[in-house]
Design an enzyme around this catalytic site. Structure first.
Site, PDB file in Angstrom:
ATOM      1  N   CYS A  90     -12.675   1.082   8.570  1.00  0.00           N
ATOM      2  CA  CYS A  90     -11.987   0.678   7.849  1.00  0.00           C
ATOM      3  C   CYS A  90     -12.085   1.449   6.332  1.00  0.00           C
ATOM      4  O   CYS A  90     -13.269   2.009   6.045  1.00  0.00           O
ATOM      5  CB  CYS A  90     -12.335  -0.728   7.292  1.00  0.00           C
ATOM      6  SG  CYS A  90     -12.586  -1.903   8.897  1.00  0.00           S
ATOM      7  N   SER A  91     -11.044   1.603   5.707  1.00  0.00           N
ATOM      8  CA  SER A  91     -10.994   2.202   4.376  1.00  0.00           C
ATOM      9  C   SER A  91     -11.574   1.331   3.357  1.00  0.00           C
ATOM     10  O   SER A  91     -11.792   0.252   3.606  1.00  0.00           O
ATOM     11  CB  SER A  91      -9.366   2.523   4.065  1.00  0.00           C
ATOM     12  OG  SER A  91      -8.769   1.453   3.981  1.00  0.00           O
ATOM     13  N   LYS A  95      -9.804   6.694   4.424  1.00  0.00           N
ATOM     14  CA  LYS A  95     -11.178   6.220   5.033  1.00  0.00           C
ATOM     15  C   LYS A  95     -12.152   6.899   4.106  1.00  0.00           C
ATOM     16  O   LYS A  95     -13.292   6.009   3.803  1.00  0.00           O
ATOM     17  CB  LYS A  95     -11.274   6.822   6.481  1.00  0.00           C
ATOM     18  CG  LYS A  95     -12.900   6.556   7.004  1.00  0.00           C
ATOM     19  CD  LYS A  95     -13.115   5.033   7.268  1.00  0.00           C
ATOM     20  CE  LYS A  95     -14.509   4.636   7.454  1.00  0.00           C
ATOM     21  NZ  LYS A  95     -15.124   4.557   5.960  1.00  0.00           N
ATOM     22  N   CYS A 148       0.786  -1.204   0.103  1.00  0.00           N
ATOM     23  CA  CYS A 148       0.018  -0.067  -0.002  1.00  0.00           C
ATOM     24  C   CYS A 148       0.925   1.304   0.032  1.00  0.00           C
ATOM     25  O   CYS A 148       0.384   2.388  -0.112  1.00  0.00           O
ATOM     26  CB  CYS A 148      -0.847  -0.069   1.087  1.00  0.00           C
ATOM     27  SG  CYS A 148      -1.941  -1.473   1.407  1.00  0.00           S
ATOM     28  N   HIS A 157      -9.186   4.201  -1.027  1.00  0.00           N
ATOM     29  CA  HIS A 157      -7.740   3.627  -0.963  1.00  0.00           C
ATOM     30  C   HIS A 157      -7.638   2.615  -2.009  1.00  0.00           C
ATOM     31  O   HIS A 157      -7.459   1.480  -1.920  1.00  0.00           O
ATOM     32  CB  HIS A 157      -7.634   3.092   0.390  1.00  0.00           C
ATOM     33  CG  HIS A 157      -6.342   2.488   0.816  1.00  0.00           C
ATOM     34  ND1 HIS A 157      -5.269   2.955   0.196  1.00  0.00           N
ATOM     35  CD2 HIS A 157      -6.011   1.508   1.576  1.00  0.00           C
ATOM     36  CE1 HIS A 157      -4.225   2.459   0.761  1.00  0.00           C
ATOM     37  NE2 HIS A 157      -4.450   1.494   1.311  1.00  0.00           N
TER      38      HIS A 157
END
Lengths: 130, 382
Positions: free
Chosen positions: B204-205, B326, B83, B330
């Site tokens: 969570c994203s 978020k 990431c 992402h």
């Protein structure tokens, strides 16, 4: 998991084989040839005790496809008396009871299956003591 | 070493963009960056991408993307650090310009996550396959373990985690490129479904498609492209053990601390000088840990930063003014470059309703895996 890969990892999967650095005493699991703490190369192998204490934990509600049927299940980082740490599922209890500090024994269990007709993949899972 | 500036930027909106393929997303962002600077050629291209191979079966992105940009022949390669791939690509681009090897460098990040791949399994390939994934852990699960360790050590609560999501959705509601523009309340976060205890869905994203690109050149050539360049004054990269079990303190992200220290040192600034920051909030706990490790918030005090307003727009150090991972979304390989664009626009005074007043120095922090890699950049308006 292709069978040769599984076969190659039998020492750590079946025997919890780890390495202790003779230079700095760091214990790494699975065993390595270079110490991650001091870069020493004089390491001895040892088998971790089949017990330990939960360092941190979670309960997985949304699991990977192979584990969907088992959710929710508890997972924990467990530290053995030798100082080696490993990631395991913790079973035979309420998943929410698995919290930092919990004492577990490490038992030899089925972990996953290699598809519908492949080999069964074993390893260790934690079980709360007492 | 030459001084390096960002002189152009382009990005797609982030979200489930079914009408665009991996290459379409790249071309839209890259052409946007080139057009914004009036640039018609580059010397090299770095493409940040975590896993085109697993998400859509496409590797070898350097030449593919150069070709589709009408630039076959140019030097181009993909850069991967899970990431943190986008941030890592920016670091590579910085070095290419600073070293004198290239004068005009296109740095892009791109990810196509919604074409049907098993996203949970693909993302898990950034963890340790042999000791973590084998046993059934997921990425939310790893960050949940970090969260529980942080709760044990610092008394962090589920409500503290919820405030990070509330703040970032509020910021994202002002960002037209964001995937989720709706605001959420603490109650909604705490009622959302459980993913990995103590993390819920709204901690969570999301899974996203998107691309972002910037054009870099030596500062002394920037006027060819823009009258508002933004200098990259510091870059820092660091790593940590890939397996969470191998870290002495699972609540502390050592790679973030080291990468930030390296960037501060190169830039000649301290955390107190930073006026706006984008940090890697893939999960609510990550923003808290990244703020502490980067020195932007005192260790152990990260949990209350969002609730107290310190990190909100108008606060002492606004964090994730874009909405963060978020709310903005992402698309993993694109994230690091999109963070740079948010700070680039902030330092040029182009952030509209999200503008941080008089922002001169900003920071981005992009993380790979459960903290095994981290990239920090520091920027200064000219």
């Amino acid at each position: 998991m292709p069978s040769p890969r599984y076969w190659r990892e039998r020492a750590n999967r079946f025997r919890l084989e780890a390495a202790r650095c003779k230079g700095c005493d760091r214990v790494t699991y699975p065993a390595r040839t270079i110490c991650p703490s001091c870069r020493g190369t004089d390491l001895e192998t040892l088998n971790l005790s089949r017990k330990g204490k939960v360092v941190t934990s979670t309960v997985v509600h949304v699991g990977p496809s192979e584990f969907t049927m088992e959710a929710p299940y508890a997972m924990a980082v467990v530290e053995t008396p030798e100082g080696g740490r490993l990631m395991v599922q913790v079973v035979d209890c309420e998943p929410s009871d698995v919290q930092p500090g919990l004492e577990v024994s490490l038992e030899f269990r089925l972990i996953r299956r290699e598809g519908h007709s492949g080999i069964l993949c074993y390893g260790h899972k934690g079980v709360p003591v007492g | 070493m030459r001084e390096v500036a960002i002189v152009g930027a382009g990005m797609t909106r982030f979200g489930e963009i079914w009408e665009s393929s991996l290459r379409d997303l790249f071309v839209e962002a890259a052409a946007g960056a080139l057009n914004s600077a009036g640039a018609d050629h580059v010397d090299s291209i770095f493409v940040g991408n975590m896993s085109g191979g697993q998400f859509v079966g496409q590797e070898h992105l350097g030449p593919l993307m150069a070709d589709h940009l009408g630039m076959a022949g140019v030097a181009a390669a993909r850069v991967e650090s899970a990431c943190a791939s986008g941030g890592m690509a920016l670091n590579m681009g910085f070095m290419a310009v600073a070293s004198g090897c290239s004068d005009a460098v296109l740095v892009a990040g791109v990810e196509k996550m919604t074409d049907g791949a098993d996203v949970t399994n693909v993302l898990a390939s950034a963890a340790d396959q042999e000791t973590e994934v084998y046993h059934g852990i997921t990425f939310p699960g790893l960050y949940a373990m970090i969260a529980r360790a942080h709760m044990e050590k610092h008394g962090t609560t589920e409500e503290d985690l919820a405030w990070v999501a509330v703040k970032n959705h509020k910021h994202g509601s002002l960002n037209p490129k964001a995937q989720f523009r709706g605001e959420v309340t603490v109650e909604q976060v705490l009622r959302s479904s459980m993913v990995a205890e103590p993390l819920r869905l709204l901690h969570c994203s999301p899974v996203s498609d998107g691309a972002a690109a910037v054009l870099l050149c030596p500062l002394d050539q920037a006027e060819k492209y823009t009258d508002k360049p933004v200098k990259v004054i510091g870059t820092g990269v660091a790593t940590d053990s890939i397996a969470l079990a191998d870290r002495k303190d699972p609540a502390f992200l050592g790679s973030v601390e080291k990468s930030a220290e390296r960037a501060y040192k190169m830039a000649g600034v301290t955390p107190k000088d930073i006026q706006v920051a984008e940090v890697h909030d893939c999960f609510a706990i990550a923003e808290i840990c990244c703020l502490e490790a980067s020195g932007l918030i005192e260790k152990g005090k990260g949990a209350k930063a969002a609730a107290s307003g310190v990190t909100s727009l108008g606060g002492r150090i606004p964090v994730n003014t874009s909405g963060g991972l978020k709310s903005k979304g992402h698309p993993v390989g694109a994230t690091g470059v999109a963070q740079a664009i948010e700070v680039f626009e902030q330092l040029r005074g182009e952030s509209g309703e999200r503008q941080v007043e008089d922002a001169r120095i900003g920071l981005t922090q992009n993380m790979g895996g459960s903290g095994a890699s981290s990239v920090v950049h520091i920027y200064q308006g000219v």
